[in-house]
Motif scaffolding. Structure first.
Motif, PDB file in Angstrom:
ATOM      1  N   ARG A  55       0.802  -1.226   0.000  1.00 33.63           N
ATOM      2  CA  ARG A  55       0.000   0.000   0.000  1.00 33.63           C
ATOM      3  C   ARG A  55       0.830   1.270   0.000  1.00 33.63           C
ATOM      4  NH1 ARG A  55      -4.765  -1.828   0.191  1.00 33.63           N
ATOM      5  NH2 ARG A  55      -5.293  -3.758   1.288  1.00 33.63           N
ATOM      6  N   HIS A  56       2.125   1.130   0.122  1.00 34.86           N
ATOM      7  CA  HIS A  56       2.986   2.306   0.199  1.00 34.86           C
ATOM      8  C   HIS A  56       3.894   2.437  -1.016  1.00 34.86           C
ATOM      9  CE1 HIS A  56       1.731   1.345   4.312  1.00 34.86           C
ATOM     10  NE2 HIS A  56       1.671   2.652   4.453  1.00 34.86           N
ATOM     11  N   GLY A  57       3.540   1.694  -2.072  1.00 41.05           N
ATOM     12  CA  GLY A  57       4.289   1.811  -3.308  1.00 41.05           C
ATOM     13  C   GLY A  57       5.622   1.099  -3.253  1.00 41.05           C
ATOM     14  N   VAL A  58       6.411   1.334  -4.270  1.00 35.08           N
ATOM     15  CA  VAL A  58       7.764   0.794  -4.372  1.00 35.08           C
ATOM     16  C   VAL A  58       8.673   1.943  -4.780  1.00 35.08           C
ATOM     17  CG1 VAL A  58       6.965  -1.519  -4.952  1.00 35.08           C
ATOM     18  CG2 VAL A  58       7.458   0.105  -6.787  1.00 35.08           C
ATOM     19  N   ALA A  59       9.958   1.779  -4.527  1.00 38.32           N
ATOM     20  CA  ALA A  59      10.886   2.863  -4.819  1.00 38.32           C
ATOM     21  C   ALA A  59      12.274   2.290  -5.054  1.00 38.32           C
ATOM     22  CB  ALA A  59      10.918   3.871  -3.668  1.00 38.32           C
ATOM     23  N   VAL A 168      13.788  18.629  -5.974  1.00 41.78           N
ATOM     24  CA  VAL A 168      12.671  19.053  -5.126  1.00 41.78           C
ATOM     25  C   VAL A 168      13.117  19.179  -3.680  1.00 41.78           C
ATOM     26  CG1 VAL A 168      10.842  18.060  -6.573  1.00 41.78           C
ATOM     27  CG2 VAL A 168      11.960  16.637  -4.832  1.00 41.78           C
ATOM     28  N   SER A 169      12.289  19.880  -2.883  1.00 42.50           N
ATOM     29  CA  SER A 169      12.480  19.919  -1.437  1.00 42.50           C
ATOM     30  C   SER A 169      11.217  20.457  -0.786  1.00 42.50           C
ATOM     31  CB  SER A 169      13.684  20.795  -1.046  1.00 42.50           C
ATOM     32  OG  SER A 169      13.368  22.166  -1.134  1.00 42.50           O
ATOM     33  N   CYS A 170      11.091  20.243   0.518  1.00 37.44           N
ATOM     34  CA  CYS A 170      10.102  20.910   1.371  1.00 37.44           C
ATOM     35  C   CYS A 170       8.664  20.590   0.962  1.00 37.44           C
ATOM     36  CB  CYS A 170      10.334  22.412   1.385  1.00 37.44           C
ATOM     37  SG  CYS A 170      11.994  22.877   1.910  1.00 37.44           S
ATOM     38  N   ALA A 171       8.216  19.399   1.329  1.00 37.69           N
ATOM     39  CA  ALA A 171       6.871  18.929   0.987  1.00 37.69           C
ATOM     40  C   ALA A 171       6.049  18.760   2.253  1.00 37.69           C
ATOM     41  CB  ALA A 171       6.947  17.612   0.212  1.00 37.69           C
ATOM     42  N   TYR A 181       5.503  16.278  -7.860  1.00 35.04           N
ATOM     43  CA  TYR A 181       5.962  14.906  -8.067  1.00 35.04           C
ATOM     44  C   TYR A 181       5.289  14.291  -9.293  1.00 35.04           C
ATOM     45  CZ  TYR A 181       7.632  15.203  -3.179  1.00 35.04           C
ATOM     46  OH  TYR A 181       8.266  15.553  -2.010  1.00 35.04           O
ATOM     47  N   ARG A 182       4.000  14.541  -9.448  1.00 32.25           N
ATOM     48  CA  ARG A 182       3.277  13.982 -10.587  1.00 32.25           C
ATOM     49  C   ARG A 182       3.840  14.502 -11.915  1.00 32.25           C
ATOM     50  NH1 ARG A 182      -1.075  16.049  -9.616  1.00 32.25           N
ATOM     51  NH2 ARG A 182      -1.473  17.525 -11.304  1.00 32.25           N
ATOM     52  N   HIS A 183       4.119  15.794 -11.964  1.00 34.19           N
ATOM     53  CA  HIS A 183       4.619  16.372 -13.209  1.00 34.19           C
ATOM     54  C   HIS A 183       6.037  15.892 -13.525  1.00 34.19           C
ATOM     55  CE1 HIS A 183       1.158  18.860 -14.034  1.00 34.19           C
ATOM     56  NE2 HIS A 183       1.178  19.312 -12.798  1.00 34.19           N
ATOM     57  N   LEU A 184       6.860  15.715 -12.508  1.00 33.91           N
ATOM     58  CA  LEU A 184       8.185  15.150 -12.759  1.00 33.91           C
ATOM     59  C   LEU A 184       8.080  13.708 -13.243  1.00 33.91           C
ATOM     60  CD1 LEU A 184      10.312  16.534  -9.783  1.00 33.91           C
ATOM     61  CD2 LEU A 184      10.759  16.891 -12.220  1.00 33.91           C
ATOM     62  N   TYR A 237       2.870   9.680   4.354  1.00 29.28           N
ATOM     63  CA  TYR A 237       3.388  10.325   3.136  1.00 29.28           C
ATOM     64  C   TYR A 237       3.449   9.350   1.973  1.00 29.28           C
ATOM     65  CZ  TYR A 237       4.806  14.973   4.803  1.00 29.28           C
ATOM     66  OH  TYR A 237       4.812  16.273   5.249  1.00 29.28           O
ATOM     67  N   LYS A 238       3.851   8.120   2.261  1.00 22.77           N
ATOM     68  CA  LYS A 238       4.031   7.153   1.190  1.00 22.77           C
ATOM     69  C   LYS A 238       2.707   6.650   0.611  1.00 22.77           C
ATOM     70  CE  LYS A 238       8.557   6.082   0.568  1.00 22.77           C
ATOM     71  NZ  LYS A 238       9.306   6.944   1.473  1.00 22.77           N
ATOM     72  N   THR A 239       1.581   7.076   1.175  1.00 26.19           N
ATOM     73  CA  THR A 239       0.298   6.740   0.552  1.00 26.19           C
ATOM     74  C   THR A 239      -0.092   7.741  -0.532  1.00 26.19           C
ATOM     75  OG1 THR A 239      -1.041   7.996   2.161  1.00 26.19           O
ATOM     76  CG2 THR A 239      -0.559   5.668   2.677  1.00 26.19           C
ATOM     77  N   ASP A 240       0.649   8.842  -0.668  1.00 29.45           N
ATOM     78  CA  ASP A 240       0.311   9.856  -1.669  1.00 29.45           C
ATOM     79  C   ASP A 240       0.549   9.303  -3.077  1.00 29.45           C
ATOM     80  OD1 ASP A 240      -0.147  12.973  -2.118  1.00 29.45           O
ATOM     81  OD2 ASP A 240       1.439  12.307  -3.478  1.00 29.45           O
ATOM     82  N   ALA A 241      -0.458   9.396  -3.928  1.00 27.86           N
ATOM     83  CA  ALA A 241      -0.376   8.813  -5.268  1.00 27.86           C
ATOM     84  C   ALA A 241       0.685   9.498  -6.122  1.00 27.86           C
ATOM     85  CB  ALA A 241      -1.742   8.894  -5.960  1.00 27.86           C
ATOM     86  N   ASP A 242       0.830  10.806  -5.992  1.00 28.12           N
ATOM     87  CA  ASP A 242       1.827  11.518  -6.793  1.00 28.12           C
ATOM     88  C   ASP A 242       3.242  11.166  -6.360  1.00 28.12           C
ATOM     89  OD1 ASP A 242      -0.170  12.760  -8.267  1.00 28.12           O
ATOM     90  OD2 ASP A 242      -0.233  14.518  -6.958  1.00 28.12           O
ATOM     91  N   LEU A 243       3.450  11.036  -5.057  1.00 29.73           N
ATOM     92  CA  LEU A 243       4.755  10.616  -4.562  1.00 29.73           C
ATOM     93  C   LEU A 243       5.061   9.198  -5.018  1.00 29.73           C
ATOM     94  CD1 LEU A 243       7.278  11.043  -2.871  1.00 29.73           C
ATOM     95  CD2 LEU A 243       5.953  10.480  -0.829  1.00 29.73           C
ATOM     96  N   GLN A 244       4.092   8.316  -4.934  1.00 32.77           N
ATOM     97  CA  GLN A 244       4.297   6.947  -5.413  1.00 32.77           C
ATOM     98  C   GLN A 244       4.647   6.925  -6.894  1.00 32.77           C
ATOM     99  OE1 GLN A 244       1.239   4.120  -4.434  1.00 32.77           O
ATOM    100  NE2 GLN A 244       1.361   4.490  -2.225  1.00 32.77           N
ATOM    101  N   SER A 245       4.000   7.777  -7.678  1.00 32.23           N
ATOM    102  CA  SER A 245       4.246   7.771  -9.122  1.00 32.23           C
ATOM    103  C   SER A 245       5.668   8.205  -9.450  1.00 32.23           C
ATOM    104  CB  SER A 245       3.232   8.668  -9.848  1.00 32.23           C
ATOM    105  OG  SER A 245       3.462  10.037  -9.568  1.00 32.23           O
ATOM    106  N   LEU A 246       6.198   9.180  -8.708  1.00 31.84           N
ATOM    107  CA  LEU A 246       7.575   9.607  -8.978  1.00 31.84           C
ATOM    108  C   LEU A 246       8.569   8.552  -8.526  1.00 31.84           C
ATOM    109  CD1 LEU A 246       9.554  11.655 -10.025  1.00 31.84           C
ATOM    110  CD2 LEU A 246       9.315  12.942  -7.876  1.00 31.84           C
TER     111      LEU A 246
END
Length: 557
Positions: A55-59, A168-171, A181-184, A237-246
């Motif tokens: 549920r917290h994505g992969v990285a 990036v910084s400061c989220a 994050y999504r746009h990157l 934080y790791k549940t955020d879809a945009d963060l997961q996508s990046l």
């Protein structure tokens, strides 16, 4: 925890390394309260019905010419939510392939996720080909994680024509959505992305800048103090879809700043820490570091720190700093002890390591991942109306001032030493990449700011603005761009080495490097409070090889 691996290209896996105004003090009872409510808030509602799950994505992170660090977190059972300390040992397999369909598998193995590391797992894959795209995924109990792309670094001796990094910084979760994050992620052209600190924030709900509106509440709702708290916040934080996508689009190279611990952290404490009422600082710092290394795909070179060095062929190396673990306590603005040679922002060992690395480097560019601004910043000439909110943002007194003591301005002996080292040894093409200040800057880094431009520039610095954290217009509560129009000319007049500053907008940068130049393209968001915020190019600056000077360019790469 144990691990097993087998591969035609990979030899093994290494597991997890263990490792602003003052707000109302969180009562001890809140810090030790039952975690069920806030922990549950860190996961989607369906978590209770499904297990195991990813549920917290992969990285992935810290690319090497022959390897990459993979990361995920498995939820083995409904109760095994972040910070709970619950859940059974669970075997987690990983697979690396050259294609998204996983028809050409090059590495695979398995490890065991346990409650001891919050069911996070890492696999440090080696034996891969340099400068190559790979796909990876994890699996547990018959469930596959999402597939993700990663990329290895070029070979150390490779003649690399181009590198491209998101920056990036400061989220701040409560300040808005992570559209940057999504746009990157959507670009599809990044070799990696750099996170320069404040990946999470430690405050309780509503205690940190959101232009007085909490866009979306984080979990836990109280200020994070314990290991369980930090784990919950990272998990949220790791549940955020945009963060997961990046994270699924490219490997990250991350360092921490203060908010991964507490505001204005230093080696012996923090502004946002009350010794005793909030426990002992060493215990809180240790908890924050352990959770960070559990939840981030970061490979610590020295246990408990984020300073390390990566190489990208003959084109660039990247020295990453830890400017919180070893620093002396910040002093008041105007205090002459900022020049005290006994005070340090880096610590002696790290400063010597940085100097030696810059001297030994044989790459065209020497990049430095730097969490707080190294360029001098004098703002004594700002008008009273602008000085007050700017001081609030930066944690400064609201009367006259000339420097920011949480940045390198508060540790001038370390700065003089590193800049003198660059000049004395004729080290060219050093570029500092910086976050923290919630504004975008393009700076020369002068040896003596007081006599610049007669004094030479020893390096250049690109500073990216915040993803969501309040900047100056948010504090003044005026339309975006209003403060920049007034403040930027004043800031530049007082700081002739500053080529450009945008005090108001949120967004990100894209750093593009060739043998001839390093260019930062600055992008801004339409509205941080909107989940579907658009992105637009704002400005671009570059430094040409051999010049140690910044110049504007009128189109993004």
């Amino acid at each position: 925890m144990t691990s097993r691996s087998s591969s035609s290209e990979s030899t093994g896996a290494q597991l997890n390394s263990r490792a602003p105004r003052r707000r109302t003090v969180v009562k001890a009872a809140a810090a030790t309260a039952v975690l069920a409510g806030p922990l549950a808030a860190a996961l989607p509602a369906r978590a209770a019905a499904e297990a195991p799950a990813f549920r917290h994505g992969v990285a992935s992170g810290d690319p090497l010419p022959d390897g990459i660090l993979l990361w995920t977190r498995v939820t083995p059972t409904a109760e095994a939510i972040p910070g709970s300390g619950l859940g059974p040992d669970t075997e987690v397999a990983w697979t690396v392939a050259r294609d998204k369909a996983f028809t050409n598998v090059v590495a695979k193995g398995s490890t065991t996720a346990t409650a001891a590391t919050d069911h996070t797992v890492k696999a440090d894959i080696r034996g891969l080909a340099p400068a190559t795209d790979y796909w990876f995924r994890f699996s547990a109990g018959g469930t596959d994680s999402p597939a993700a792309r990663t990329r290895t670094a070029p070979a150390a001796d490779a003649a690399v024509s181009n590198l491209r990094f998101g920056v990036v910084s400061c989220a701040n979760w409560e300040g808005g959505y992570f559209s940057s994050y999504r746009h990157l992620a959507a670009r599809g052209d990044l070799d990696a992305w750099l996170h320069l600190g404040d990946y999470i924030y430690e405050y309780g709900t509503g205690e940190y800048g959101t232009r007085d509106t909490v866009v979306r509440p984080h979990a836990p709702t109280h200020e994070i103090l314990t290991l369980a708290d930090y784990r919950v916040r990272h998990g949220h934080y790791k549940t955020d879809a945009d963060l997961q996508s990046l994270h699924a689009a490219a490997p990250v190279v991350a360092i921490w700043d203060d908010h991964e611990f507490a505001n204005d952290a230093w080696s012996g404490g923090a502004e946002n820490h009350t010794e005793g009422a909030e426990g002992a600082w060493p215990a809180r710092q240790s908890a924050a570091k352990q959770a960070y290394f559990e939840w981030m795909p970061v490979r610590p070179a020295i246990a408990g720190t984020t300073y390390r060095r990566l190489r990208f062929g003959k084109l660039a190396d990247l020295s990453l700093l830890d400017l919180r673990s070893f620093r002396s306590q910040q002093v008041a603005v105007g205090n002459g002890s900022v020049d005290d040679p006994e005070r340090t922002i880096t610590g002696r060992a790290q400063l010597d390591w940085l100097k030696a690395g810059l001297t030994a480097s044989d790459t065209t560019w020497r990049l430095v991942g730097n969490s707080v601004m190294i360029s001098p910043f004098a703002i004594g000439s700002l008008t009273a109306g602008l000085l007050k909110p700017l001081a609030e943002l930066l944690g400064l007194p609201k009367e006259g001032l000339g420097l920011i003591t949480d940045q390198w301005d508060g540790y001038t002996d370390d700065r003089r030493e590193i800049l003198a080292h660059l000049r004395t040894n004729a080290i060219r093409n050093t570029v500092f990449l910086t976050g923290d200040i919630h504004m975008a800057w393009a700076n020369d880094v002068p040896v003596d700011a007081g006599t610049y431009p007669l004094s030479p520039s020893a390096a250049t610095e690109f500073v990216v603005t915040s993803v969501t954290s309040d900047n100056l217009d948010d504090l003044v509560k005026v339309p975006e761009g209003t403060v920049t129009a007034i403040a930027a000319p004043i800031i530049r007049a007082a700081n002739r080495h500053v080529h450009w500053v945008d005090t108001d907008r949120h967004g990100y940068g894209v750093l593009d490097i060739t043998a001839d130049r390093a260019q930062m393209d600055y992008y801004v968001l339409s509205d941080r409070t909107k989940a579907n915020a658009t992105s637009a190019w704002s400005r671009s600056y570059r430094t040409r090889s051999g010049t140690q000077k910044m110049e504007r360019t009128y189109a993004p790469v």
